[in-house]
Design an enzyme around this catalytic site. Structure first.
Site, PDB file in Angstrom:
ATOM      1  CB  ALA A  83      -0.924   0.007   1.217  1.00 23.62           C
ATOM      2  CD  GLN A 141      11.345  12.465  -9.913  1.00 23.89           C
ATOM      3  OE1 GLN A 141      12.134  11.613 -10.341  1.00 23.89           O
ATOM      4  NE2 GLN A 141      11.099  13.578 -10.585  1.00 23.89           N
ATOM      5  CG  MET A 142      12.030  18.715  -8.573  1.00 33.58           C
ATOM      6  SD  MET A 142      12.313  19.564 -10.136  1.00 33.58           S
ATOM      7  CE  MET A 142      14.075  19.638 -10.164  1.00 33.58           C
ATOM      8  N   GLY A 143      10.027  17.089  -6.200  1.00 33.64           N
ATOM      9  CA  GLY A 143       8.584  17.128  -5.901  1.00 33.64           C
ATOM     10  C   GLY A 143       8.107  15.959  -5.051  1.00 33.64           C
ATOM     11  CE1 TYR A 147       5.408   6.773  -3.441  1.00 32.95           C
ATOM     12  CE2 TYR A 147       7.437   7.059  -4.683  1.00 32.95           C
ATOM     13  CZ  TYR A 147       6.297   6.330  -4.403  1.00 32.95           C
ATOM     14  OH  TYR A 147       6.056   5.157  -5.077  1.00 32.95           O
ATOM     15  N   PRO A 177      10.159  -0.798  -7.993  1.00 37.50           N
ATOM     16  CG  PRO A 177       7.888  -1.266  -7.823  1.00 37.50           C
ATOM     17  CD  PRO A 177       9.067  -0.796  -7.012  1.00 37.50           C
ATOM     18  N   GLY A 178      10.152   0.771 -11.236  1.00 42.70           N
ATOM     19  CA  GLY A 178      10.172   2.060 -11.941  1.00 42.70           C
ATOM     20  C   GLY A 178       8.739   2.386 -12.329  1.00 42.70           C
TER      21      GLY A 178
HETATM   22  P1  NDP Z   1      -2.586   2.347  -6.528  1.00 45.16           P
HETATM   23  O1  NDP Z   1      -2.862   3.774  -6.213  1.00 45.16           O
HETATM   24  O2  NDP Z   1      -3.039   1.791  -7.827  1.00 45.16           O
HETATM   25  O3  NDP Z   1      -3.187   1.423  -5.355  1.00 45.16           O
HETATM   26  C1  NDP Z   1      -2.864   1.701  -4.041  1.00 45.16           C
HETATM   27  C2  NDP Z   1      -3.470   0.662  -3.143  1.00 45.16           C
HETATM   28  O4  NDP Z   1      -3.077   0.959  -1.793  1.00 45.16           O
HETATM   29  C3  NDP Z   1      -4.998   0.680  -3.177  1.00 45.16           C
HETATM   30  O5  NDP Z   1      -5.472  -0.650  -3.065  1.00 45.16           O
HETATM   31  C4  NDP Z   1      -5.351   1.450  -1.905  1.00 45.16           C
HETATM   32  O6  NDP Z   1      -6.631   1.098  -1.344  1.00 45.16           O
HETATM   33  C5  NDP Z   1      -4.223   1.027  -0.984  1.00 45.16           C
HETATM   34  N1  NDP Z   1      -4.017   1.976   0.096  1.00 45.16           N
HETATM   35  C6  NDP Z   1      -3.654   3.284   0.036  1.00 45.16           C
HETATM   36  N2  NDP Z   1      -3.611   3.833   1.261  1.00 45.16           N
HETATM   37  C7  NDP Z   1      -3.941   2.841   2.136  1.00 45.16           C
HETATM   38  C8  NDP Z   1      -4.136   2.782   3.530  1.00 45.16           C
HETATM   39  N3  NDP Z   1      -3.942   3.852   4.329  1.00 45.16           N
HETATM   40  N4  NDP Z   1      -4.517   1.603   4.082  1.00 45.16           N
HETATM   41  C9  NDP Z   1      -4.728   0.508   3.311  1.00 45.16           C
HETATM   42  N5  NDP Z   1      -4.566   0.503   1.970  1.00 45.16           N
HETATM   43  C10 NDP Z   1      -4.199   1.661   1.397  1.00 45.16           C
HETATM   44  O7  NDP Z   1      -1.004   2.176  -6.330  1.00 45.16           O
HETATM   45  P2  NDP Z   1       0.056   1.406  -7.237  1.00 45.16           P
HETATM   46  O8  NDP Z   1      -0.427   0.040  -7.544  1.00 45.16           O
HETATM   47  O9  NDP Z   1       0.472   2.290  -8.349  1.00 45.16           O
HETATM   48  O10 NDP Z   1       1.300   1.322  -6.225  1.00 45.16           O
HETATM   49  C11 NDP Z   1       1.483   0.217  -5.333  1.00 45.16           C
HETATM   50  C12 NDP Z   1       2.822   0.400  -4.623  1.00 45.16           C
HETATM   51  O11 NDP Z   1       3.873   0.438  -5.582  1.00 45.16           O
HETATM   52  C13 NDP Z   1       2.913   1.700  -3.818  1.00 45.16           C
HETATM   53  O12 NDP Z   1       3.625   1.466  -2.626  1.00 45.16           O
HETATM   54  C14 NDP Z   1       3.702   2.611  -4.741  1.00 45.16           C
HETATM   55  O13 NDP Z   1       4.379   3.589  -4.023  1.00 45.16           O
HETATM   56  C15 NDP Z   1       4.646   1.600  -5.381  1.00 45.16           C
HETATM   57  N6  NDP Z   1       5.177   2.040  -6.675  1.00 45.16           N
HETATM   58  C16 NDP Z   1       4.347   2.285  -7.733  1.00 45.16           C
HETATM   59  C17 NDP Z   1       4.874   2.670  -8.946  1.00 45.16           C
HETATM   60  C18 NDP Z   1       4.026   2.912 -10.139  1.00 45.16           C
HETATM   61  O14 NDP Z   1       4.576   3.313 -11.187  1.00 45.16           O
HETATM   62  N7  NDP Z   1       2.713   2.683 -10.106  1.00 45.16           N
HETATM   63  C19 NDP Z   1       6.316   2.872  -9.128  1.00 45.16           C
HETATM   64  C20 NDP Z   1       7.099   2.570  -7.954  1.00 45.16           C
HETATM   65  C21 NDP Z   1       6.537   2.170  -6.771  1.00 45.16           C
HETATM   66  P3  NDP Z   1      -8.017   1.575  -2.045  1.00 45.16           P
HETATM   67  O15 NDP Z   1      -8.180   0.672  -3.240  1.00 45.16           O
HETATM   68  O16 NDP Z   1      -9.053   1.365  -1.009  1.00 45.16           O
HETATM   69  O17 NDP Z   1      -7.816   3.009  -2.424  1.00 45.16           O
END
Ligand code: NDP
Length: 241
Positions: A83, A141-143, A147, A177-178
């Site tokens: 998450a 990463q800028m901004g 995170y 992941p990227g």
């Molecule tokens: P999404 O935004 O698609 O999904 C995030 C998930 O996390 C959702 O299921 C959301 O629940 C859940 N979530 C968020 N906050 C909480 C919380 N407080 N308690 C429980 N669940 C929570 O994210 P991604 O699939 O894109 O990313 C997944 C992981 O991979 C993250 O840690 C992200 O930082 C990392 N990542 C992603 C990249 C990308 O390019 N996408 C790149 C690098 C890392 P709900 O469905 O209820 O909103």
């Protein structure tokens, strides 16, 4: 052996792909989500994987939810801390709220979710903890000062816990992941993607959630017991550590 796996953020994006992959490998999977009930219901209807609403920023709620999962499925063998959220802003404009929200969700949640299962893993001499960090935790990463700080902290957590768990059959690893094609990244305008992002990715494309899910399955396997404290980079060659 059928292992019990918990995936936080397991009903959408990368987490959904991880939940499905672990189920395909024979695990009993519990997918945790924050509040998107519609996505969670659709995910359960599609996959048969049970979802649990649990805010990973709340320690007590995590403990109660993990107990419920253990009652439903059995002791937790595999925990995937996936998450995560972004609240991007240049640092001079970043609010304390943006800082705290990201640190709470992406870093403090590691304590909330991992500690309740750690003792049981130690007692049973088996465990797999996999944390989904990010390329931006490696390079900054800028901004994204909030995170990147949280994601870099995740790597420190992994390396420390790996040393503590090693003698107890528990491995702890990070995946960085990227750019991965989840809803968040697909929302990036095509021009920005083509002109500012893709030219920096040597393989010439963004990744698929399933490519991260396969990394998780690899690290979660019983056969992966010699791999611990590692950071598995999956970013198409964008950043090489
Ligand atoms: P999404 O935004 O698609 O999904 C995030 C998930 O996390 C959702 O299921 C959301 O629940 C859940 N979530 C968020 N906050 C909480 C919380 N407080 N308690 C429980 N669940 C929570 O994210 P991604 O699939 O894109 O990313 C997944 C992981 O991979 C993250 O840690 C992200 O930082 C990392 N990542 C992603 C990249 C990308 O390019 N996408 C790149 C690098 C890392 P709900 O469905 O209820 O909103």
């Amino acid at each position: 052996m059928s292992r019990v796996a918990v995936v936080t953020g397991g009903s959408r994006g990368i987490g959904a792909a991880i939940s499905k992959e672990l189920k395909a490998k024979g695990c009993k999977v519990a997918a945790i989500y924050a509040g998107n009930d519609a996505a969670a219901s659709a995910f359960t209807a599609e996959t048969g994987i049970k979802t649990y609403k649990c805010d990973v920023t709340h320690p007590q709620i995590c403990t109660v939810t993990l107990k419920e999962i253990e009652t439903d499925l059995g002791p937790v063998d595999i925990l995937v801390n996936n998450a995560g959220i972004t609240r991007d802003a240049m640092f001079h404009k970043m609010t304390l709220g943006q800082w705290q929200e990201v640190l709470n969700t992406n870093l403090n949640a590691l304590f909330n979710m991992t500690q309740p299962v750690w003792g049981g893993m130690r007692d049973r001499n088996f465990g797999r903890i996999i944390c989904i960090s990010s390329i931006n935790g490696q390079k900054g990463q800028m901004g994204q000062a909030n995170y990147a700080a949280a994601k870099a902290g995740e790597i420190g957590f992994v390396k420390s816990l790996a040393q503590e768990g090693a003698a107890k059959g528990i491995t702890v690893n990070a995946i960085c992941p990227g750019y991965i094609g989840t809803e968040m990244v697909k929302a990036v305008p095509e021009k920005v993607m083509n002109e500012r992002i893709l030219p920096h990715i040597p393989v010439g494309r963004i990744g698929e959630p399933e490519e991260i899910a396969r990394c998780v399955a690899f690290l979660a396997a019983d056969e992966a017991g010699f791999i611990t404290g590692s950071t598995l980079t999956a970013n198409g060659g964008q950043y090489m550590v």
